[in-house]
Design an enzyme around this catalytic site. Structure first.
Site, mmCIF file in Angstrom:
data_model
loop_
_atom_site.group_PDB
_atom_site.id
_atom_site.type_symbol
_atom_site.label_atom_id
_atom_site.label_comp_id
_atom_site.label_asym_id
_atom_site.label_seq_id
_atom_site.Cartn_x
_atom_site.Cartn_y
_atom_site.Cartn_z
ATOM 1 N N TYR A 34 47.607 25.049 48.069
ATOM 2 C CA TYR A 34 48.431 26.198 47.661
ATOM 3 C C TYR A 34 49.894 25.841 47.911
ATOM 4 C CZ TYR A 34 50.598 30.752 47.424
ATOM 5 O OH TYR A 34 51.433 31.784 47.077
ATOM 6 N N LYS A 94 53.059 25.170 45.173
ATOM 7 C CA LYS A 94 54.323 25.922 45.178
ATOM 8 C C LYS A 94 55.523 25.008 45.465
ATOM 9 C CE LYS A 94 52.636 30.037 44.260
ATOM 10 N NZ LYS A 94 52.966 30.760 43.030
ATOM 11 N N SER A 115 57.506 31.530 43.309
ATOM 12 C CA SER A 115 57.036 30.498 44.247
ATOM 13 C C SER A 115 56.424 31.211 45.445
ATOM 14 C CB SER A 115 58.225 29.613 44.618
ATOM 15 O OG SER A 115 57.903 28.723 45.638
ATOM 16 N N SER A 147 48.077 42.097 35.979
ATOM 17 C CA SER A 147 46.976 43.061 36.134
ATOM 18 C C SER A 147 46.942 43.649 37.540
ATOM 19 C CB SER A 147 45.637 42.398 35.811
ATOM 20 O OG SER A 147 45.411 41.305 36.692
HETATM 21 N N1 LIG Z 1 50.814 38.315 47.973
HETATM 22 C C1 LIG Z 1 51.521 37.463 48.660
HETATM 23 O O1 LIG Z 1 51.608 37.564 49.913
HETATM 24 C C2 LIG Z 1 52.273 36.360 47.966
HETATM 25 C C3 LIG Z 1 53.181 35.624 48.727
HETATM 26 C C4 LIG Z 1 53.889 34.600 48.113
HETATM 27 C C5 LIG Z 1 53.710 34.313 46.783
HETATM 28 N N2 LIG Z 1 52.804 35.024 46.065
HETATM 29 C C6 LIG Z 1 52.624 34.646 44.653
HETATM 30 O O2 LIG Z 1 52.812 35.774 43.825
HETATM 31 C C7 LIG Z 1 52.092 35.611 42.605
HETATM 32 C C8 LIG Z 1 51.318 36.876 42.299
HETATM 33 O O3 LIG Z 1 50.363 37.078 43.308
HETATM 34 P P1 LIG Z 1 49.931 38.527 43.832
HETATM 35 O O4 LIG Z 1 50.206 38.533 45.281
HETATM 36 O O5 LIG Z 1 50.480 39.591 42.978
HETATM 37 O O6 LIG Z 1 48.345 38.364 43.673
HETATM 38 P P2 LIG Z 1 47.257 39.192 42.813
HETATM 39 O O7 LIG Z 1 47.393 40.640 43.085
HETATM 40 O O8 LIG Z 1 45.961 38.511 43.093
HETATM 41 O O9 LIG Z 1 47.691 38.910 41.292
HETATM 42 C C9 LIG Z 1 47.527 37.650 40.708
HETATM 43 C C10 LIG Z 1 47.704 37.757 39.211
HETATM 44 O O10 LIG Z 1 47.580 36.433 38.668
HETATM 45 C C11 LIG Z 1 46.713 36.480 37.561
HETATM 46 N N3 LIG Z 1 46.015 35.192 37.363
HETATM 47 C C12 LIG Z 1 45.330 34.455 38.233
HETATM 48 N N4 LIG Z 1 44.874 33.351 37.645
HETATM 49 C C13 LIG Z 1 45.288 33.376 36.362
HETATM 50 C C14 LIG Z 1 45.157 32.521 35.225
HETATM 51 N N5 LIG Z 1 44.472 31.368 35.265
HETATM 52 N N6 LIG Z 1 45.748 32.876 34.059
HETATM 53 C C15 LIG Z 1 46.421 34.030 33.970
HETATM 54 N N7 LIG Z 1 46.587 34.894 34.988
HETATM 55 C C16 LIG Z 1 46.023 34.563 36.166
HETATM 56 C C17 LIG Z 1 45.751 37.629 37.825
HETATM 57 O O11 LIG Z 1 45.349 38.147 36.565
HETATM 58 P P3 LIG Z 1 43.843 38.203 36.001
HETATM 59 O O12 LIG Z 1 42.906 37.855 37.133
HETATM 60 O O13 LIG Z 1 43.709 39.601 35.522
HETATM 61 O O14 LIG Z 1 43.849 37.192 34.903
HETATM 62 C C18 LIG Z 1 46.649 38.623 38.558
HETATM 63 O O15 LIG Z 1 47.279 39.497 37.649
HETATM 64 C C19 LIG Z 1 51.221 34.359 42.786
HETATM 65 O O16 LIG Z 1 51.825 33.268 42.128
HETATM 66 C C20 LIG Z 1 51.244 34.133 44.296
HETATM 67 O O17 LIG Z 1 51.078 32.789 44.633
HETATM 68 C C21 LIG Z 1 52.080 36.049 46.625
#
Ligand SMILES: NC(=O)c1ccc[n+]([C@@H]2O[C@H](COP(=O)([O-])OP(=O)(O)OC[C@H]3O[C@@H](n4cnc5c(N)ncnc54)[C@H](OP(=O)(O)O)[C@@H]3O)[C@@H](O)[C@H]2O)c1
Length: 290
Positions: free
Chosen positions: A164, A168, A150, A30
């Protein structure tokens, strides 16, 4: 060319189309990384099912080849329903991308068991639940990709994001073990390790209840504001999409791929080559601890 008189059987109707239009299930589509990857894969002709807890049933069309389906990775029933829907409609899932996740901030001491479990329930057990539902269909076809998102926090312990990081690190361990288990079945297992990316992740970060009034509060705020600054100045999530498109074309992809700002790739390299004490000191300094 076949020898005279020998008939080469034709593939069943739709075979080439099915093989070309690979079906992707990506959790957490989303916003952020999931949304960017879903759009980019759909543009290239993949049939993409993205999930959100807020999506409605039956799935809605976001754009050509990109459908949004309801799933909460903490709810087994919702996972079964979504996976069965896709299998009934498309006959297969070629690529599973476990991306759904969120960040939890707060010291180890301030974090309650419930808060720690909720972090693991989405970021780690969520990955396990979805894999368990999808794998039987992939194993049967003896092909597929399982790609787990991850984090650099799964390689380096991030201060004031201990659960967190732990969730991971757990994803890293599970994925590495899974790589061995699925090799005989021809299923490719990959870890994507993003560094700082500009997504909703920063605004959605949850702070543990005790974090506002504790002996760690001032230090935690200082350290987390550095992490948040880095995230808001991070790379665009499309960078992950570009990497995905590249690695899905590879015959023999690696287990681990890092993506994000280059200084973070250097940090990971330094962790490997520096004496541990020096590396820990550098991380502490960077996050202004003490
Ligand atoms: N942004 C960064 O700097 C970064 C760095 C390293 C790793 N990551 C990893 O990348 C991944 C995506 O994060 P993002 O940065 O794109 O963050 P984001 O924009 O907040 O997106 C997170 C997504 O996860 C979904 N979500 C959360 N809890 C959920 C649940 N219980 N069941 C189903 N869906 C769920 C949300 O969907 P809904 O709320 O619509 O359900 C949303 O689509 C995560 O695993 C995060 O740890 C991010």
């Amino acid at each position: 060319m076949s020898p005279p008189g020998v008939q080469i059987p034709l593939p069943p109707p739709g075979f080439y189309i099915m093989e070309k239009e690979r079906v992707v299930l990506i959790t957490g589509a989303s916003s952020g990384i999931g949304l960017a990857c879903a759009k980019m894969l759909a543009d290239k002709g993949y049939i993409v099912y993205g999930t959100s807890r807020k999506a409605s049933y039956p799935p809605t069309t976001v754009k050509k080849n990109f459908y949004m389906i309801q799933m909460d990775v903490t709810d087994e029933g919702s996972i079964k329903r979504a996976v069965n829907f896709i299998i009934e409609k498309e006959g297969k899932i070629d690529i599973l991308i476990n991306n759904a996740g969120f960040g939890l901030a707060g010291s180890v001491e301030d974090t309650s068991m419930k808060e720690a479990f909720e972090q693991f329930n989405t970021n780690f057990f969520g990955v396990h639940r979805v894999i368990k539902e999808v794998l039987p269909f992939m194993r049967e076809r003896r092909k597929g990709y399982i790609i787990n998102v991850s984090s650099i926090g799964g390689i380096i312990g991030l201060p004031f994001q201990p659960f967190y990081s732990a969730s991971k690190f757990a994803v890293e361990g599970l994925t590495e073990a899974l790589w061995h288990e699925l090799r005989p079945f021809g299923i490719k297992v990959i870890l994507i390790e993003p560094g700082d990316l500009k997504t909703e992740f920063t605004q959605r970060r949850v702070f543990v209840e005790k974090s506002q009034k504790s002996p760690y509060s001032a230090q935690m705020q200082k350290t987390i504001s550095i992490a948040q600054r880095d995230e808001t100045h991070g790379s665009s999530p499309e960078k992950v999409g570009k990497l995905l498109l590249k690695l899905l074309r590879k015959k023999n992809p690696k287990l681990r791929y890092q993506v994000g700002p280059s200084y973070e790739k250097v940090a990971v390299l330094l962790k490997r080559i520096l004496p541990e004490k020096i590396f820990l000191w550098a991380i502490s300094k960077y996050y202004k601890i003490g």
